[in-house]
Write a protein that holds these residues in place. Structure first.
Motif, short mmCIF file in Angstrom:
data_model
loop_
_atom_site.label_atom_id
_atom_site.label_comp_id
_atom_site.label_asym_id
_atom_site.label_seq_id
_atom_site.Cartn_x
_atom_site.Cartn_y
_atom_site.Cartn_z
N THR A 469 -17.46 6.94 -21.13
CA THR A 469 -17.33 8.13 -20.30
C THR A 469 -18.59 8.42 -19.51
O THR A 469 -18.56 9.16 -18.52
CB THR A 469 -16.95 9.37 -21.14
N PRO A 503 -9.59 14.50 -27.98
CA PRO A 503 -9.88 13.64 -26.82
C PRO A 503 -10.01 14.37 -25.49
O PRO A 503 -10.64 13.87 -24.57
CB PRO A 503 -8.69 12.68 -26.79
N SER A 507 -15.38 13.24 -26.08
CA SER A 507 -15.07 11.80 -26.12
C SER A 507 -15.93 11.03 -27.12
O SER A 507 -15.81 9.82 -27.25
CB SER A 507 -15.25 11.18 -24.73
N GLY A 515 -16.25 7.40 -25.38
CA GLY A 515 -15.26 6.82 -24.47
C GLY A 515 -14.88 5.40 -24.80
O GLY A 515 -13.96 4.85 -24.19
#
Length: 601
Positions: A469, A503, A507, A515
């Motif tokens: 992420t 979620p 993350s 992520g």
């Protein structure tokens, strides 16, 4: 499998009940297209918020087009060159993106969008359903640090990052925040080429309105539909995560209702592989939601075996109905720990066996299954598209497992995601190597001629290029260029939707960089990472089409363009990213592909 499924379902309900009760008090739902869509609050910014940064910002709504390669902070005004017009070029059949930023120092109420007429001088229109403006949502992320390995949140830098792309029709604006909007245009493959002009109108309930102009030039070349893409995309699906998040019984109709838009979105990115689990916890329960076995193994009182394929069949048929039809990968004959769980009818309980490949116990356990499974697959007409799959296992274990498969079912396909091993390469129909590995060019050529897949993967090992992420968005696109440059058929990532506990808002995970376990969000919310990855796949396909067309032209101009393209592709090596940004490389590549397309076609 029914008893086992009920047990797992009860476990999901127990684990999720506390979280669901809290979540349901904080979230409300709105029905959009007959789908219950969760609306939720973003987390607070853990960074120091400087209110003074907004002192010189006007009270009304301000907006500007901005780069898709940047993730903009929520808590400070963006520093961008103001632009209310976007000029773009695209092939027919292509999806293109742009980011729009909105900000203000005051309360604007709710923000919504309205598309104006989008047409060319001859009156041809871009259908409004092909135009989307969606809010980008913020969630918590961390940092790469040492990559793989257990981590505690307090030990790593935490920040707020823009990634999830929401589907809500309007958004309540919070004063003194930057709100990104992701613009998506899907160009029809049968639309006439030419220049199309339109606008996006942004409105607030407080009375503000901004108009953003778009000038789109559609070229003459056509990108095939996603179902025709050659790129071998293999993102592992986790249906168990969907059941837990939505608190529904696994494999119920409700479960499949939540799964469908998620799996269809994956198919529309060109996904080729259905992920199945044929043993219990093939990866030792490393994710928030462990993979159960989609096949129930029963050791009968008489000593023989019985296999129940009901869930396996249901899942495979469902994924095919969503558009994933090329390959079924079955994990795993070599699960982590070499532990195999089955139902012991004599005891009336579940039992387990630990056996390494090559041992007599391993052979006796797997031989009856392989024979029965092969016959079942042939009955379903799935045998030719099914592969026994393993990942990151030692070569000695792989050799032993492959030998057993060849002895029992000689024509069964075998897949491996792991290091490159010359000893077993010829036995692998579907071979995926770690990004740091190198496959000789002659091997890639031979495998392609034999109709075998050769792809590469990234995971928690690679700081770049990757899909965390916090990763630069262009790295997801760069991955498609890397495949095109190095002779790979595509890309694998171990987690499409192995969601963490929360979620939508956080993350981070207990074992890997934030992520790493998922690319998309609940209820088929896409992400900046996933859309940019799909963009890279489009680029891979455009390169393939362009090369073929240039070879057919057979002119000096075409030969030079082809040579220039090959020279540029040679730059796409992972080592180059230490000195050059993925953003710069991708921009250069896309400019060349589009430039050649405009000039010669």
């Amino acid at each position: 499998m029914r008893i086992f499924t009920i047990i797992i379902a009860l476990l999901f309900v127990t684990l999720a009940s506390c979280d669901n009760k809290q979540r349901n008090t904080e979230l409300n739902q709105e029905t959009e297209n007959n789908f219950q869509y969760i609306r939720y609050e973003e987390p607070a910014d853990p960074s120091e918020v400087k209110e003074t940064a907004w002192n010189d910002i006007s009270e009304g709504l301000t907006g500007s087009f901005a780069s898709i390669d940047k993730r903009y902070d929520r808590s400070v005004p963006p520093k961008v060159q103001m632009a209310n017009q976007w000029k773009a070029y695209a092939w027919k059949g292509e999806r293109i993106h742009k980011q729009l930023l909105l900000w203000s120092a005051s309360d604007l109420g709710d923000i919504s969008f309205e598309w104006g007429k989008f047409s060319d001088k001859d009156g041809n229109d871009l259908p409004v359903e092909n135009l989307k403006a969606r809010f980008v949502r913020y969630l918590l992320t961390d940092e790469f640090a040492e990559g793989c390995g257990h981590r505690k949140p307090q030990d790593f830098a935490v920040s707020l990052v823009a990634d999830a792309i929401d589907e809500v029709s309007e958004f309540s604006y919070e004063p003194k925040t930057t709100r990104p909007v992701w613009i998506t245009i899907d160009i029809p493959d049968n639309i006439p080429g030419g220049k199309y002009e339109g606008k996006l109108v942004v409105k607030t309930t407080g009375g503000d309105q901004l108009d953003f102009l778009i000038e789109l030039t559609v070229g003459n070349l056509v990108l095939p539909g996603a179902s025709e893409w050659s790129y071998h995309l293999d993102l592992w699906q986790n249906p168990y995560a969907v059941a837990r998040f939505h608190n529904v019984e696994p494999w119920s109709q409700e479960h499949f209702d939540y799964l469908r838009p998620l799996v269809e979105m994956l198919a529309n990115a060109g996904q080729k592989v259905i992920t199945t689990s044929i043993t219990e916890r093939p990866w030792n329960g490393q994710t928030e939601d462990p993979f159960g076995s989609m096949i129930k193994w029963t050791k009968k009182k008489e000593g023989d075996w019985e296999f129940d394929y009901a869930i396996f069949d249901k899942w495979v048929a469902f994924a095919q109905s969503c558009g994933i039809k090329k390959l079924i990968n079955c994990y795993s004959m070599i699960p982590w720990g070499n532990k195999f769980i089955y139902f012991n009818e004599q005891k009336g309980t579940y039992d387990s066996l630990v056996a390494e490949p090559g041992t007599q116990a391993y052979k006796e356990h797997w031989t009856p299954f392989l024979k029965d499974f092969a016959e079942h697959l042939k009955t379903k007409q799935w045998f030719s598209m099914t592969s026994i799959a393993m990942d990151e296992r030692p070569v000695e274990m792989m050799e032993a497992a492959i030998k057993l498969v060849r002895d029992v079912v000689p024509d069964m396909k075998v897949s491996l995601a792991g290091n490159y091993h010359t000893e077993i390469e010829a036995d692998l129909f579907d071979m995926c190597v770690a990004s740091g590995q190198s496959v000789p060019a002659e091997v890639l050529t031979k495998r392609a001629a034999e109709g075998k897949n050769t792809t590469y993967y990234t995971c928690c090992v690679e700081a770049y290029p990757n899909n965390f992420t916090f990763s630069p968005p262009a790295e997801s696109t760069w991955q498609g260029w890397y495949a095109a440059a190095n002779g790979y058929d595509g890309y694998l990532r171990w987690a499409y939707n192995s969601w963490v506990k929360n979620p939508l808002t956080d993350s981070r995970f207990r074992s890997w960089p934030a992520g790493d376990t998922y690319l998309v969000y609940p209820e088929a919310r896409t992400s900046i990472r996933f859309e940019r990855m799909r963009e890279g796949i489009q680029d891979f396909e455009k390169i393939k089409v362009l090369k073929k067309r240039l070879e057919q032209l057979d002119t000096e101009e075409a030969k030079k363009a082809l040579s220039d393209l090959e020279t540029l592709l040679n730059k796409f090596q992972i080592s180059a990213l230490a000195d050059v940004s993925a953003e710069g490389m991708v921009t250069e590549g896309q400019d060349m592909v589009n430039g050649i397309s405009k000039e010669l076609f």
